[in-house]
Design a protein around this motif. Structure first.
Motif, PDB file in Angstrom:
ATOM      1  N   VAL A  32       1.338  -1.333  -0.194  1.00 30.69           N
ATOM      2  CA  VAL A  32      -0.032  -0.244  -0.055  1.00 30.69           C
ATOM      3  C   VAL A  32       0.925   1.061  -0.165  1.00 30.69           C
ATOM      4  O   VAL A  32       1.809   1.785   0.432  1.00 30.69           O
ATOM      5  CB  VAL A  32      -1.358  -0.358   1.117  1.00 30.69           C
ATOM      6  N   LEU A  33       0.245   1.874  -1.520  1.00 27.44           N
ATOM      7  CA  LEU A  33       1.363   3.725  -1.074  1.00 27.44           C
ATOM      8  C   LEU A  33       0.625   4.762  -0.484  1.00 27.44           C
ATOM      9  O   LEU A  33      -0.701   4.127  -0.913  1.00 27.44           O
ATOM     10  CB  LEU A  33       1.647   3.770  -2.059  1.00 27.44           C
ATOM     11  N   ASP A  34       0.533   5.269  -0.028  1.00 27.41           N
ATOM     12  CA  ASP A  34       0.023   6.282   0.583  1.00 27.41           C
ATOM     13  C   ASP A  34       0.329   7.485   0.058  1.00 27.41           C
ATOM     14  O   ASP A  34       1.813   8.153   0.349  1.00 27.41           O
ATOM     15  CB  ASP A  34       0.206   7.055   1.860  1.00 27.41           C
ATOM     16  N   TRP A  35      -0.736   8.520  -0.955  1.00 29.52           N
ATOM     17  CA  TRP A  35       0.005   9.170  -1.310  1.00 29.52           C
ATOM     18  C   TRP A  35      -0.891  10.246  -1.258  1.00 29.52           C
ATOM     19  O   TRP A  35      -2.120  10.449  -1.530  1.00 29.52           O
ATOM     20  CB  TRP A  35      -0.814   9.077  -3.259  1.00 29.52           C
ATOM     21  N   VAL A  38      -4.670   9.218   0.379  1.00 33.66           N
ATOM     22  CA  VAL A  38      -5.066   8.133  -0.360  1.00 33.66           C
ATOM     23  C   VAL A  38      -4.098   6.823  -0.672  1.00 33.66           C
ATOM     24  O   VAL A  38      -3.063   7.179  -0.816  1.00 33.66           O
ATOM     25  CB  VAL A  38      -5.343   8.538  -2.021  1.00 33.66           C
ATOM     26  N   ALA A  39      -4.749   5.544  -0.243  1.00 33.26           N
ATOM     27  CA  ALA A  39      -3.931   4.335  -0.237  1.00 33.26           C
ATOM     28  C   ALA A  39      -3.833   3.580  -1.281  1.00 33.26           C
ATOM     29  O   ALA A  39      -5.334   3.433  -1.704  1.00 33.26           O
ATOM     30  CB  ALA A  39      -4.929   3.168   0.807  1.00 33.26           C
ATOM     31  N   LEU A  40      -3.334   3.830  -2.193  1.00 29.08           N
ATOM     32  CA  LEU A  40      -2.798   2.856  -3.543  1.00 29.08           C
ATOM     33  C   LEU A  40      -2.532   1.268  -2.559  1.00 29.08           C
ATOM     34  O   LEU A  40      -1.573   1.417  -2.245  1.00 29.08           O
ATOM     35  CB  LEU A  40      -2.030   3.867  -4.370  1.00 29.08           C
ATOM     36  N   GLN A  41      -3.093   0.619  -3.843  1.00 30.15           N
ATOM     37  CA  GLN A  41      -2.879  -0.287  -3.343  1.00 30.15           C
ATOM     38  C   GLN A  41      -1.668  -1.127  -4.599  1.00 30.15           C
ATOM     39  O   GLN A  41      -2.097  -1.047  -5.595  1.00 30.15           O
ATOM     40  CB  GLN A  41      -3.649  -1.668  -3.919  1.00 30.15           C
ATOM     41  N   VAL A  42      -1.051  -1.245  -4.904  1.00 30.01           N
ATOM     42  CA  VAL A  42       0.254  -1.699  -5.078  1.00 30.01           C
ATOM     43  C   VAL A  42       0.344  -3.087  -6.275  1.00 30.01           C
ATOM     44  O   VAL A  42       0.448  -4.313  -4.890  1.00 30.01           O
ATOM     45  CB  VAL A  42       1.715  -1.680  -4.781  1.00 30.01           C
ATOM     46  N   GLY A  43       0.188  -3.465  -7.514  1.00 28.05           N
ATOM     47  CA  GLY A  43      -0.142  -4.232  -7.560  1.00 28.05           C
ATOM     48  C   GLY A  43       0.950  -5.346  -8.051  1.00 28.05           C
ATOM     49  O   GLY A  43       1.294  -6.167  -7.718  1.00 28.05           O
ATOM     50  N   ARG A  44       1.266  -4.444  -8.918  1.00 30.98           N
ATOM     51  CA  ARG A  44       2.863  -4.823  -9.302  1.00 30.98           C
ATOM     52  C   ARG A  44       3.946  -3.370  -9.777  1.00 30.98           C
ATOM     53  O   ARG A  44       3.102  -2.549  -9.987  1.00 30.98           O
ATOM     54  CB  ARG A  44       2.777  -5.396 -10.043  1.00 30.98           C
TER      55      ARG A  44
END
Length: 173
Positions: A32-35, A38-44
């Motif tokens: 998860v990247l906190d942008w 906003v929590a962005l789930q890192v898939g690849r």
């Protein structure tokens, strides 16, 4: 601000290979990247390498606005009235300061600065973006450049014009 939802892509770039590899390695271990809250789930994480530009020419299309710093503003008597002027693609002298910006970037990286602007093939509409405590106006642009292949690769990765660290001038892969 833009509404977002569903799957998407976030791109990070650097003209320094070591930095790009470090970013990819660091992000590969993140789920998860906190942008900005906003929590962005890192898939690849997928590294994207610049084109070779082996013929010494490049057609670059920005996907975010491009702007460059021009000379200070002066009144009719030659007195300086402002410290800097932002130039948009298509405005007088933009091409001169754009090429100076590209050459400065090359010199910063220790690369051959012999870059030329062959043509501007498209200028998009003016757009304003909040940057820090203010706003900058820019326009997307398509340009044809010539120069040493390694320099063109670095410019592809770095971006076009000023304020690239704020997201301006990102180039379409």
């Amino acid at each position: 601000m833009y509404a977002a939802g569903g799957a998407g892509t976030v791109e990070f770039s650097s003209p320094l290979t070591e930095v790009a590899h470090a970013l990819a390695a660091g992000l590969a271990g993140v789920r998860v990247l906190d942008w900005g809250g906003v929590a962005l789930q890192v898939g690849r994480v997928v590294p994207v390498f610049p084109p070779l530009f082996s013929d010494g020419s490049a057609v670059l299309r920005s996907v975010t606005p491009v702007v460059v710093k021009g000379p200070p503003g002066r009144d009719d008597d030659g007195k300086r009235v402002r410290s800097q002027r932002w130039l948009l693609p298509g405005e007088p002298e933009w091409d001169v300061y754009f090429v100076q910006n590209l050459r400065r970037k090359a010199e910063t990286l220790g690369l051959d600065p012999a870059v030329e602007l062959e043509s501007v093939t498209r200028v998009g509409p003016k757009r304003s973006f909040a940057v820090g405590a203010g706003a900058k106006v820019g326009a997307e642009v398509d340009v044809e450049l010539s120069g040493p292949p390694t320099t063109l690769q670095a410019l592809w990765s770095w971006g076009l014009g000023a304020a690239t660290s704020a997201g301006f001038g990102a180039v379409l892969p």
